[in-house]
Scaffold this motif. Structure first.
Motif, PDB file in Angstrom:
ATOM      1  N   ASP A   1       0.833  -1.207   0.000  1.00 28.81           N
ATOM      2  CA  ASP A   1       0.000   0.000   0.000  1.00 28.81           C
ATOM      3  C   ASP A   1       0.871   1.262   0.000  1.00 28.81           C
ATOM      4  O   ASP A   1       0.563   2.239  -0.693  1.00 28.81           O
ATOM      5  N   LEU A   2       1.938   1.241   0.778  1.00 32.03           N
ATOM      6  CA  LEU A   2       2.840   2.392   0.836  1.00 32.03           C
ATOM      7  C   LEU A   2       3.443   2.665  -0.541  1.00 32.03           C
ATOM      8  O   LEU A   2       3.494   3.818  -0.996  1.00 32.03           O
ATOM      9  N   ALA A   3       3.905   1.626  -1.211  1.00 29.87           N
ATOM     10  CA  ALA A   3       4.519   1.791  -2.533  1.00 29.87           C
ATOM     11  C   ALA A   3       3.526   2.343  -3.544  1.00 29.87           C
ATOM     12  O   ALA A   3       3.885   3.148  -4.413  1.00 29.87           O
ATOM     13  N   SER A   4       2.262   1.929  -3.435  1.00 29.73           N
ATOM     14  CA  SER A   4       1.256   2.412  -4.386  1.00 29.73           C
ATOM     15  C   SER A   4       1.049   3.915  -4.270  1.00 29.73           C
ATOM     16  O   SER A   4       0.647   4.571  -5.230  1.00 29.73           O
TER      17      SER A   4
ATOM     18  N   TYR B   1      -2.271  -9.034  -4.632  1.00 29.10           N
ATOM     19  CA  TYR B   1      -2.263  -7.572  -4.651  1.00 29.10           C
ATOM     20  C   TYR B   1      -2.089  -7.064  -6.083  1.00 29.10           C
ATOM     21  O   TYR B   1      -2.761  -6.123  -6.507  1.00 29.10           O
ATOM     22  N   LYS B   2      -1.202  -7.695  -6.819  1.00 27.30           N
ATOM     23  CA  LYS B   2      -0.951  -7.288  -8.201  1.00 27.30           C
ATOM     24  C   LYS B   2      -2.207  -7.437  -9.052  1.00 27.30           C
ATOM     25  O   LYS B   2      -2.520  -6.584  -9.892  1.00 27.30           O
ATOM     26  N   GLN B   3      -2.943  -8.516  -8.836  1.00 26.47           N
ATOM     27  CA  GLN B   3      -4.172  -8.741  -9.589  1.00 26.47           C
ATOM     28  C   GLN B   3      -5.272  -7.749  -9.194  1.00 26.47           C
ATOM     29  O   GLN B   3      -6.042  -7.289 -10.041  1.00 26.47           O
ATOM     30  N   GLU B   4      -5.328  -7.424  -7.907  1.00 24.97           N
ATOM     31  CA  GLU B   4      -6.371  -6.524  -7.416  1.00 24.97           C
ATOM     32  C   GLU B   4      -6.050  -5.060  -7.680  1.00 24.97           C
ATOM     33  O   GLU B   4      -6.946  -4.210  -7.627  1.00 24.97           O
ATOM     34  N   HIS B   5      -4.789  -4.759  -7.946  1.00 20.89           N
ATOM     35  CA  HIS B   5      -4.359  -3.379  -8.199  1.00 20.89           C
ATOM     36  C   HIS B   5      -3.550  -3.355  -9.502  1.00 20.89           C
ATOM     37  O   HIS B   5      -2.332  -3.235  -9.492  1.00 20.89           O
ATOM     38  N   PRO B   6      -4.219  -3.509 -10.642  1.00 21.61           N
ATOM     39  CA  PRO B   6      -3.511  -3.647 -11.920  1.00 21.61           C
ATOM     40  C   PRO B   6      -2.661  -2.430 -12.293  1.00 21.61           C
ATOM     41  O   PRO B   6      -1.762  -2.554 -13.124  1.00 21.61           O
ATOM     42  N   LYS B   7      -2.927  -1.290 -11.688  1.00 25.18           N
ATOM     43  CA  LYS B   7      -2.115  -0.115 -11.990  1.00 25.18           C
ATOM     44  C   LYS B   7      -0.805  -0.101 -11.206  1.00 25.18           C
ATOM     45  O   LYS B   7       0.085   0.698 -11.514  1.00 25.18           O
ATOM     46  N   SER B   8      -0.681  -0.956 -10.200  1.00 27.03           N
ATOM     47  CA  SER B   8       0.564  -1.040  -9.429  1.00 27.03           C
ATOM     48  C   SER B   8       1.587  -1.839 -10.210  1.00 27.03           C
ATOM     49  O   SER B   8       1.308  -2.957 -10.663  1.00 27.03           O
ATOM     50  N   GLU B   9       2.761  -1.275 -10.372  1.00 26.09           N
ATOM     51  CA  GLU B   9       3.826  -1.962 -11.113  1.00 26.09           C
ATOM     52  C   GLU B   9       4.653  -2.784 -10.139  1.00 26.09           C
ATOM     53  O   GLU B   9       5.323  -2.240  -9.257  1.00 26.09           O
ATOM     54  N   ILE B  10       4.596  -4.101 -10.294  1.00 28.09           N
ATOM     55  CA  ILE B  10       5.310  -5.016  -9.405  1.00 28.09           C
ATOM     56  C   ILE B  10       6.038  -6.040 -10.274  1.00 28.09           C
ATOM     57  O   ILE B  10       5.474  -7.083 -10.633  1.00 28.09           O
ATOM     58  N   PRO B  11       7.278  -5.763 -10.680  1.00 23.37           N
ATOM     59  CA  PRO B  11       8.012  -6.734 -11.493  1.00 23.37           C
ATOM     60  C   PRO B  11       8.272  -8.011 -10.707  1.00 23.37           C
ATOM     61  O   PRO B  11       8.603  -7.965  -9.521  1.00 23.37           O
ATOM     62  N   LEU B  12       8.102  -9.147 -11.366  1.00 22.33           N
ATOM     63  CA  LEU B  12       8.254 -10.456 -10.722  1.00 22.33           C
ATOM     64  C   LEU B  12       9.452 -11.162 -11.347  1.00 22.33           C
ATOM     65  O   LEU B  12       9.316 -11.950 -12.278  1.00 22.33           O
TER      66      LEU B  12
END
Length: 362
Positions: free
Chosen positions: A174-177, A217-228
């Motif tokens: 949440d903080l990163a978003s 979280y990545k699926q629920e927040h598609p605008k959040s960029e989370i490289p895997l």
């Protein structure tokens, strides 16, 4: 040894990780650095730079990036000169920093000299982060993130997954978003100063739970960029896909690391020296026995050696080395244990991908 090789995932850029200084203003508990190393002179830095460019020209990847690291790169008197070199060469550049020394002027200077992204280490929320990096470090990271974004520099939070930090994952995401452009995760490698921290590593089940939380979280927040980018993500998320490319662990394939004294490693968290970038062409070190050995996933041992997804994942070679002394050993945090039927099915997919590779010559 068969020394089988494949081309690496073309979607991943080639990276040149250059530790331009070993000086640091913090003494973090889990640091992979050990005894201090000298910094190179300006003429030797220039030699290394030309060596890096020669290697880049020899690599097949369409894209490449320069990762400037330390120590703390803000302490290097050559930081902005190196950034200018990278800008002149057309390389996207990011800096790996603890964030403590980044004020408004530093943020503006980084932007002016072509730094596209600053990766800020964030170990958890305030209590966790400050326990690892020192009192007040958490607030300084958030200040640095704000100043960098105001200056037009992208910000990535880099989180080391540990038992302490895993409890903070929901709050960190949440903080990163709100305060960063993206957040990435890597696993603790118990080496260097952090050699005695093996007990802080997540077990396989704990790691899987952390991955599941991050993926939800990545699926629920598609605008959040989370490289895997962790190798085990490849097994966890894409186990049914076939590919003629190697993927997962980048050691031997996706990049190379040059230390502050010029020593070259396949991975900075696996400090097996290959030679010196000051005196030896990196194109030669790239084809050294150690590097070519890393490219043959059929030589892996234990569960990694028998896994049908070894070419999609490969496990983390640095963690295998840190825990066993053998860089070809199985990844001790792997949670992927398919049934016999699943193994047969994925083995068939892997063989199909290999046949496709041979037919296509890729």
């Amino acid at each position: 040894m068969s020394r089988q090789q494949r081309s690496f995932n073309p979607g991943e850029p080639f990276f040149l990780q250059w530790h331009i200084t070993d000086r640091c203003n913090l003494s973090c508990r889990h640091c992979y650095r050990d005894k201090p190393k000298p910094d190179l002179s300006a003429p030797d830095l220039a030699r290394v730079w030309e060596n890096l460019l020669d290697l880049r020209k020899a690599m097949p990847q369409d894209r490449a990036r320069l990762q400037i690291a330390g120590g703390e790169p803000m302490l290097s008197p050559h930081l902005f000169e190196v950034l200018d070199w990278a800008a002149s060469a057309g390389l996207q550049t990011r800096m790996l920093s603890n964030g403590v020394l980044i004020d408004q002027q530093a943020a503006a200077d980084l932007k002016a000299h072509g730094c596209a992204i600053v990766q800020l280490s964030l170990e958890g929320m305030a209590e966790t982060h400050d326990f690892i990096r020192g009192h007040g470090a958490f607030e300084k990271v958030l200040d640095a993130a704000r100043l960098l974004r105001e200056a037009g520099v992208g910000v990535t939070f880099a989180v080391t997954l540990t038992k302490a930090g895993a409890a903070d994952l929901p709050q960190l995401l949440d903080l990163a978003s709100r305060t960063a452009d993206r957040i990435g995760f890597h696993r603790l490698v118990p080496c260097g100063t952090g050699k005695g921290l093996a007990a802080e590593m997540l077990g396989p089940a704990e790691l899987r739970s952390a991955f599941e939380l991050i993926q939800r979280y990545k699926q629920e927040h598609p605008k959040s960029e989370i490289p895997l980018r962790d190798p085990l993500w490849k097994a966890y998320l894409t186990c049914t896909q076939i590919s003629r490319y190697a993927d997962g662990c980048s050691a031997g394939y996706g990049g190379i690391c040059v230390e502050s004294d010029g020593t070259v490693y396949a991975c900075r968290r696996m400090p097996i020296p290959l030679g010196s970038a000051v005196t030896t062409p990196l194109t030669e070190l790239w084809e050294s026995r150690h590097m070519t050995g890393l490219r043959d996933r059929d030589e892996l041992k234990g569960h990694c050696g028998s896994c049908p997804l070894s070419w999609r994942c490969g496990g983390c070679r640095a963690i295998a080395w840190a825990m066993t002394g053998d860089h070809l050993a199985e990844d001790p945090q792997c949670f992927f244990r398919p049934s016999f039927t699943e193994k047969l099915g994925w083995k068939a997919l892997a063989l199909a991908a290999d046949l496709k590779s041979r037919e296509g010559g890729g």
